[in-house]
Design a protein around this motif. Structure first.
Motif, PDB file in Angstrom:
ATOM      1  N   TRP A  97      37.593  36.156  36.510  1.00  0.00           N
ATOM      2  CA  TRP A  97      37.092  37.233  37.374  1.00  0.00           C
ATOM      3  C   TRP A  97      37.105  38.525  36.565  1.00  0.00           C
ATOM      4  N   ASP A  98      35.949  39.157  36.439  1.00  0.00           N
ATOM      5  CA  ASP A  98      35.847  40.384  35.666  1.00  0.00           C
ATOM      6  C   ASP A  98      36.030  41.612  36.562  1.00  0.00           C
ATOM      7  N   GLN A  99      36.735  42.601  36.038  1.00  0.00           N
ATOM      8  CA  GLN A  99      36.964  43.860  36.747  1.00  0.00           C
ATOM      9  C   GLN A  99      37.414  43.620  38.191  1.00  0.00           C
ATOM     10  N   PRO A 100      38.561  42.973  38.394  1.00  0.00           N
ATOM     11  CA  PRO A 100      39.030  42.708  39.761  1.00  0.00           C
ATOM     12  C   PRO A 100      39.423  44.003  40.459  1.00  0.00           C
ATOM     13  N   PRO A 101      39.663  43.958  41.765  1.00  0.00           N
ATOM     14  CA  PRO A 101      40.032  45.181  42.500  1.00  0.00           C
ATOM     15  C   PRO A 101      41.231  45.885  41.867  1.00  0.00           C
ATOM     16  N   ALA A 102      41.195  47.201  41.887  1.00  0.00           N
ATOM     17  CA  ALA A 102      42.245  48.001  41.252  1.00  0.00           C
ATOM     18  C   ALA A 102      43.589  47.788  41.938  1.00  0.00           C
ATOM     19  N   ARG A 103      44.637  47.875  41.149  1.00  0.00           N
ATOM     20  CA  ARG A 103      45.994  47.811  41.672  1.00  0.00           C
ATOM     21  C   ARG A 103      46.592  49.220  41.686  1.00  0.00           C
ATOM     22  N   HIS A 104      47.223  49.571  42.807  1.00  0.00           N
ATOM     23  CA  HIS A 104      47.785  50.911  42.974  1.00  0.00           C
ATOM     24  C   HIS A 104      49.278  50.895  42.695  1.00  0.00           C
ATOM     25  N   TYR A 105      49.770  52.007  42.196  1.00  0.00           N
ATOM     26  CA  TYR A 105      51.196  52.123  41.876  1.00  0.00           C
ATOM     27  C   TYR A 105      51.614  53.594  41.941  1.00  0.00           C
ATOM     28  N   LYS A 106      52.922  53.810  42.023  1.00  0.00           N
ATOM     29  CA  LYS A 106      53.489  55.152  42.056  1.00  0.00           C
ATOM     30  C   LYS A 106      54.405  55.365  40.856  1.00  0.00           C
ATOM     31  N   THR A 133      27.594  39.369  39.150  1.00  0.00           N
ATOM     32  CA  THR A 133      28.998  39.614  38.857  1.00  0.00           C
ATOM     33  C   THR A 133      29.759  40.011  40.119  1.00  0.00           C
ATOM     34  N   THR A 134      31.043  39.693  40.154  1.00  0.00           N
ATOM     35  CA  THR A 134      31.905  40.077  41.266  1.00  0.00           C
ATOM     36  C   THR A 134      32.757  41.289  40.902  1.00  0.00           C
ATOM     37  N   ALA A 135      32.404  41.985  39.831  1.00  0.00           N
ATOM     38  CA  ALA A 135      33.183  43.137  39.375  1.00  0.00           C
ATOM     39  C   ALA A 135      33.311  44.172  40.487  1.00  0.00           C
ATOM     40  N   SER A 136      34.501  44.759  40.598  1.00  0.00           N
ATOM     41  CA  SER A 136      34.762  45.734  41.659  1.00  0.00           C
ATOM     42  C   SER A 136      34.244  47.115  41.322  1.00  0.00           C
ATOM     43  N   ARG A 137      33.813  47.315  40.089  1.00  0.00           N
ATOM     44  CA  ARG A 137      33.308  48.632  39.701  1.00  0.00           C
ATOM     45  C   ARG A 137      32.261  48.482  38.619  1.00  0.00           C
ATOM     46  N   ASN A 138      31.392  49.480  38.520  1.00  0.00           N
ATOM     47  CA  ASN A 138      30.434  49.532  37.436  1.00  0.00           C
ATOM     48  C   ASN A 138      31.084  50.227  36.246  1.00  0.00           C
ATOM     49  N   ILE A 139      30.988  49.606  35.097  1.00  0.00           N
ATOM     50  CA  ILE A 139      31.603  50.180  33.902  1.00  0.00           C
ATOM     51  C   ILE A 139      30.820  51.415  33.505  1.00  0.00           C
ATOM     52  N   SER A 140      31.512  52.533  33.412  1.00  0.00           N
ATOM     53  CA  SER A 140      30.859  53.793  33.093  1.00  0.00           C
ATOM     54  C   SER A 140      30.606  53.907  31.596  1.00  0.00           C
ATOM     55  N   GLN A 141      29.531  54.596  31.242  1.00  0.00           N
ATOM     56  CA  GLN A 141      29.212  54.833  29.838  1.00  0.00           C
ATOM     57  C   GLN A 141      29.887  56.139  29.429  1.00  0.00           C
ATOM     58  N   ARG A 142      30.960  56.032  28.639  1.00  0.00           N
ATOM     59  CA  ARG A 142      31.774  57.194  28.308  1.00  0.00           C
ATOM     60  C   ARG A 142      31.076  58.122  27.329  1.00  0.00           C
ATOM     61  N   THR A 143      30.408  57.566  26.336  1.00  0.00           N
ATOM     62  CA  THR A 143      29.689  58.366  25.346  1.00  0.00           C
ATOM     63  C   THR A 143      28.333  57.730  25.102  1.00  0.00           C
ATOM     64  N   LYS A 144      27.501  58.399  24.309  1.00  0.00           N
ATOM     65  CA  LYS A 144      26.185  57.857  23.989  1.00  0.00           C
ATOM     66  C   LYS A 144      26.303  56.586  23.143  1.00  0.00           C
ATOM     67  N   SER A 165      53.674  60.575  42.329  1.00  0.00           N
ATOM     68  CA  SER A 165      52.216  60.602  42.212  1.00  0.00           C
ATOM     69  C   SER A 165      51.656  59.190  42.244  1.00  0.00           C
ATOM     70  N   GLU A 166      50.500  59.037  42.902  1.00  0.00           N
ATOM     71  CA  GLU A 166      49.860  57.734  43.052  1.00  0.00           C
ATOM     72  C   GLU A 166      48.732  57.558  42.041  1.00  0.00           C
ATOM     73  N   HIS A 167      48.627  56.383  41.511  1.00  0.00           N
ATOM     74  CA  HIS A 167      47.606  56.086  40.508  1.00  0.00           C
ATOM     75  C   HIS A 167      47.055  54.686  40.767  1.00  0.00           C
ATOM     76  N   ALA A 168      45.980  54.352  40.049  1.00  0.00           N
ATOM     77  CA  ALA A 168      45.369  53.022  40.160  1.00  0.00           C
ATOM     78  C   ALA A 168      44.925  52.557  38.781  1.00  0.00           C
ATOM     79  N   HIS A 169      44.951  51.255  38.595  1.00  0.00           N
ATOM     80  CA  HIS A 169      44.512  50.669  37.331  1.00  0.00           C
ATOM     81  C   HIS A 169      43.688  49.421  37.613  1.00  0.00           C
ATOM     82  N   THR A 170      42.554  49.295  36.941  1.00  0.00           N
ATOM     83  CA  THR A 170      41.702  48.108  37.063  1.00  0.00           C
ATOM     84  C   THR A 170      41.859  47.249  35.817  1.00  0.00           C
TER      85      THR A 170
END
Length: 283
Positions: free
Chosen positions: A121-130, A70-81, A135-140
């Motif tokens: 393309w799955d999970q592409p690089p995050a996009r930053h915004y204000k 995969t070309t994903a920019s991040r590993n999907i985190s496991q939020r709960t069990k 305040s600065e934030h990012a969204h994938t």
């Protein structure tokens, strides 16, 4: 190996025979894994491979290409069990794709069934915004798709209950600030688009694409000139005299853009098909 298999093996070995001993084949074999493994055959000369599995006499003309990571920019985190991650195989790009929900995977199936020429393309690089407070934030985004019509779209896939003002604000800010050079537009997709019927239909179209038999497709193609208006799928299957293979061949014609459904519904025996008004998309 269970107890019964072990006992059978010992009895056969004592008798001097064994169903587990496989002779070395005298003919060339495929350069492919000896167990289920994602990948695809490609021609040695680089030309497109129209059939998923080459014939017995074409073995030296093909090589096995292993599935790319995969070309994903991040590993999907496991939020709960109870949360889970989906790893699927995209045959068209010969690449692994990741998702974190059934609605994401369903959306991918729908987009892949739309056209084999889409680049997903799955999970592409995050996009930053204000935000307005500075305040600065990012969204994938979940997917970035190079569409068959030449445009590029970014998709955030969420259940409708999880679409809140924070997500809407993030997408709106990205459209205004950081979408240029990344995508032509950004969308929020919910289960209103990713319905169970669409997912089921996409799976049927993709299965037909993988099981395509060109001889069967040619036979059912001869029926198209006789169709006037909508005809039930089951009637066309009977007219083809191919049984279940006729259904697969007809769905291949839908995939090719030669036939189209008269209504948006779950594919079934009573589904009406008619000749397409024109090739609206490349398959």
């Amino acid at each position: 190996m269970n107890e019964k298999t072990v006992i059978q093996y010992l009895h056969e070995r004592k008798a001097g025979v064994s169903s587990y001993l496989k002779p070395v084949p005298d003919t060339p074999i495929y350069l492919a894994p000896d167990k289920p493994f994602a990948g695809r055959f490609e021609r040695v000369d680089g030309n497109p491979n129209e059939c998923p599995t080459p014939g017995e006499h074409d073995r030296e003309d093909f090589i096995w290409i292993e599935c790319q990571p995969t070309t994903a920019s991040r590993n999907i985190s496991q939020r709960t069990k109870r949360s889970f991650r989906i790893r699927s195989y995209d045959h068209e790009d010969n690449r692994e794709l990741v998702a974190e929900s059934n609605i994401e995977e369903g959306f991918r199936l729908i987009k892949r069934a739309e056209s084999r020429h889409n680049r997903i393309w799955d999970q592409p690089p995050a996009r930053h915004y204000k935000l307005r407070d500075g305040s600065e934030h990012a969204h994938t985004f979940d997917y970035l798709i190079d569409e068959w019509n030449g445009s590029t779209s970014a998709y955030a896939i969420r259940p409708e209950a999880d679409v809140d003002e924070q997500l809407r604000t993030a997408i709106r800010c990205i459209r205004e600030q950081s979408l240029h050079g990344f995508a032509d537009n950004a969308f929020i997709v919910t289960e209103r688009f990713v319905t169970k019927a669409k997912i089921r239909n996409a799976i049927e179209i993709l299965d037909a694409r993988e099981s395509r038999n060109e001889a069967d497709v040619q036979i059912v193609s001869g029926l198209i000139s006789r169709i006037r208006g909508g005809v039930m799928l089951d009637h066309l299957v009977q007219a083809s005299r191919l049984g279940p293979r006729g259904r697969t061949a007809l769905l291949c014609l839908v995939d090719d853009g030669i036939l189209q459904f008269t209504r948006k519904e779950r594919i079934g025996p009573t589904t009406l098909l008619r000749p397409a008004s024109g090739l609206s998309k490349p398959h």
